[in-house]
Design a protein around this motif. Structure first.
Motif, mmCIF file in Angstrom:
data_model
loop_
_atom_site.group_PDB
_atom_site.id
_atom_site.type_symbol
_atom_site.label_atom_id
_atom_site.label_comp_id
_atom_site.label_asym_id
_atom_site.label_seq_id
_atom_site.Cartn_x
_atom_site.Cartn_y
_atom_site.Cartn_z
ATOM 1 N N MET A 1 -111.232 -11.365 41.682
ATOM 2 C CA MET A 1 -111.243 -11.202 43.124
ATOM 3 C C MET A 1 -110.888 -12.548 43.763
ATOM 4 S SD MET A 1 -114.258 -9.742 45.548
ATOM 5 C CE MET A 1 -113.607 -8.091 45.561
ATOM 6 N N TYR A 2 -110.058 -12.506 44.780
ATOM 7 C CA TYR A 2 -109.611 -13.695 45.484
ATOM 8 C C TYR A 2 -110.665 -14.140 46.492
ATOM 9 C CZ TYR A 2 -106.905 -16.652 48.581
ATOM 10 O OH TYR A 2 -106.467 -17.699 49.343
ATOM 11 N N VAL A 3 -111.006 -15.428 46.469
ATOM 12 C CA VAL A 3 -111.985 -15.987 47.391
ATOM 13 C C VAL A 3 -111.287 -17.048 48.232
ATOM 14 C CG1 VAL A 3 -114.115 -17.308 47.577
ATOM 15 C CG2 VAL A 3 -113.898 -15.567 45.815
ATOM 16 N N GLU A 4 -111.349 -16.888 49.545
ATOM 17 C CA GLU A 4 -110.750 -17.862 50.442
ATOM 18 C C GLU A 4 -111.769 -18.951 50.750
ATOM 19 O OE1 GLU A 4 -108.757 -17.937 54.838
ATOM 20 O OE2 GLU A 4 -108.496 -16.158 53.598
ATOM 21 N N LEU A 5 -111.361 -20.201 50.523
ATOM 22 C CA LEU A 5 -112.238 -21.342 50.742
ATOM 23 C C LEU A 5 -111.797 -22.121 51.969
ATOM 24 C CD1 LEU A 5 -112.376 -22.673 47.080
ATOM 25 C CD2 LEU A 5 -114.214 -21.518 48.294
ATOM 26 N N SER A 6 -112.761 -22.629 52.707
ATOM 27 C CA SER A 6 -112.452 -23.494 53.839
ATOM 28 C C SER A 6 -112.013 -24.859 53.303
ATOM 29 C CB SER A 6 -113.694 -23.662 54.731
ATOM 30 O OG SER A 6 -114.683 -24.419 54.054
ATOM 31 N N ASP A 7 -111.371 -25.636 54.150
ATOM 32 C CA ASP A 7 -110.966 -26.986 53.750
ATOM 33 C C ASP A 7 -112.182 -27.826 53.372
ATOM 34 O OD1 ASP A 7 -108.297 -26.416 54.141
ATOM 35 O OD2 ASP A 7 -108.238 -27.258 56.168
ATOM 36 N N GLU A 8 -113.261 -27.665 54.135
ATOM 37 C CA GLU A 8 -114.490 -28.401 53.855
ATOM 38 C C GLU A 8 -115.038 -28.045 52.468
ATOM 39 O OE1 GLU A 8 -118.650 -29.423 56.160
ATOM 40 O OE2 GLU A 8 -117.824 -27.393 56.397
ATOM 41 N N ALA A 9 -115.051 -26.747 52.145
ATOM 42 C CA ALA A 9 -115.541 -26.301 50.836
ATOM 43 C C ALA A 9 -114.648 -26.851 49.724
ATOM 44 C CB ALA A 9 -115.600 -24.781 50.780
ATOM 45 N N ARG A 10 -113.347 -26.861 49.934
ATOM 46 C CA ARG A 10 -112.423 -27.416 48.933
ATOM 47 C C ARG A 10 -112.695 -28.905 48.685
ATOM 48 N NH1 ARG A 10 -107.948 -23.397 49.314
ATOM 49 N NH2 ARG A 10 -107.992 -23.091 51.561
ATOM 50 N N ARG A 11 -112.945 -29.630 49.766
ATOM 51 C CA ARG A 11 -113.243 -31.060 49.618
ATOM 52 C C ARG A 11 -114.522 -31.274 48.806
ATOM 53 N NH1 ARG A 11 -111.395 -31.194 54.936
ATOM 54 N NH2 ARG A 11 -113.509 -31.171 55.776
#
Length: 139
Positions: free
Chosen positions: A1-11
């Motif tokens: 399943m694809y999960v979209e991450l915020s820029d903050e979460a990616r950092r």
């Protein structure tokens, strides 16, 4: 399943990977707390000897960190998400909605729910994102 991450979460995922050598697959930013989803089998590396690795990450990020281990099945995933509560059984109902019914010991209900419902809400968010489970109910 694809999960979209915020820029903050990616950092935060990138920073946690740099600090621990473990690359989480998901991150929830919840105020002063980060919840990382750690790949199955990598929990010991993420925690470190006597918790030293995760404690150092908390210190460097200046946030509380919670780790949840990923799992292959929705039932195991829900049990891991409610840890450290002792989960006896998880049953997924596929009526109109997908609901995980979780049997926990009475002594562990408070742990599964968490302060102000924070633990079960986190488990619900992650279960929805990764296994399309609409709700988690304790039995």
């Amino acid at each position: 399943m694809y999960v979209e991450l915020s820029d903050e979460a990616r950092r935060y995922i990138g920073r946690f990977d740099e600090l621990t050598g473990v690359a989480p697959t998901d991150c929830l930013v919840e105020g002063d707390r980060l919840v990382f989803l750690v790949p199955a089998g990598e929990m010991a590396s993420a925690i470190g000897q006597a918790g030293e690795t995760v404690e150092e990450a908390e210190r460097r990020l200046d946030l509380s960190i919670e780790l949840i281990e990923d799992a292959d099945t929705p039932e195991a995933f829900v049990a891991n998400a409610l840890s450290p509560a002792a989960v006896n059984a998880v049953t997924i109902s596929e009526q109109n909605d997908r609901v995980a019914y979780v049997e926990v010991r009475d002594a562990d209900r408070g742990v599964a729910i968490g302060a102000d419902g924070s633990n079960i809400e986190t488990a619900r968010r992650l279960a929805k994102r990764h296994h399309d489970i609409d709700d988690i109910q304790l039995t």
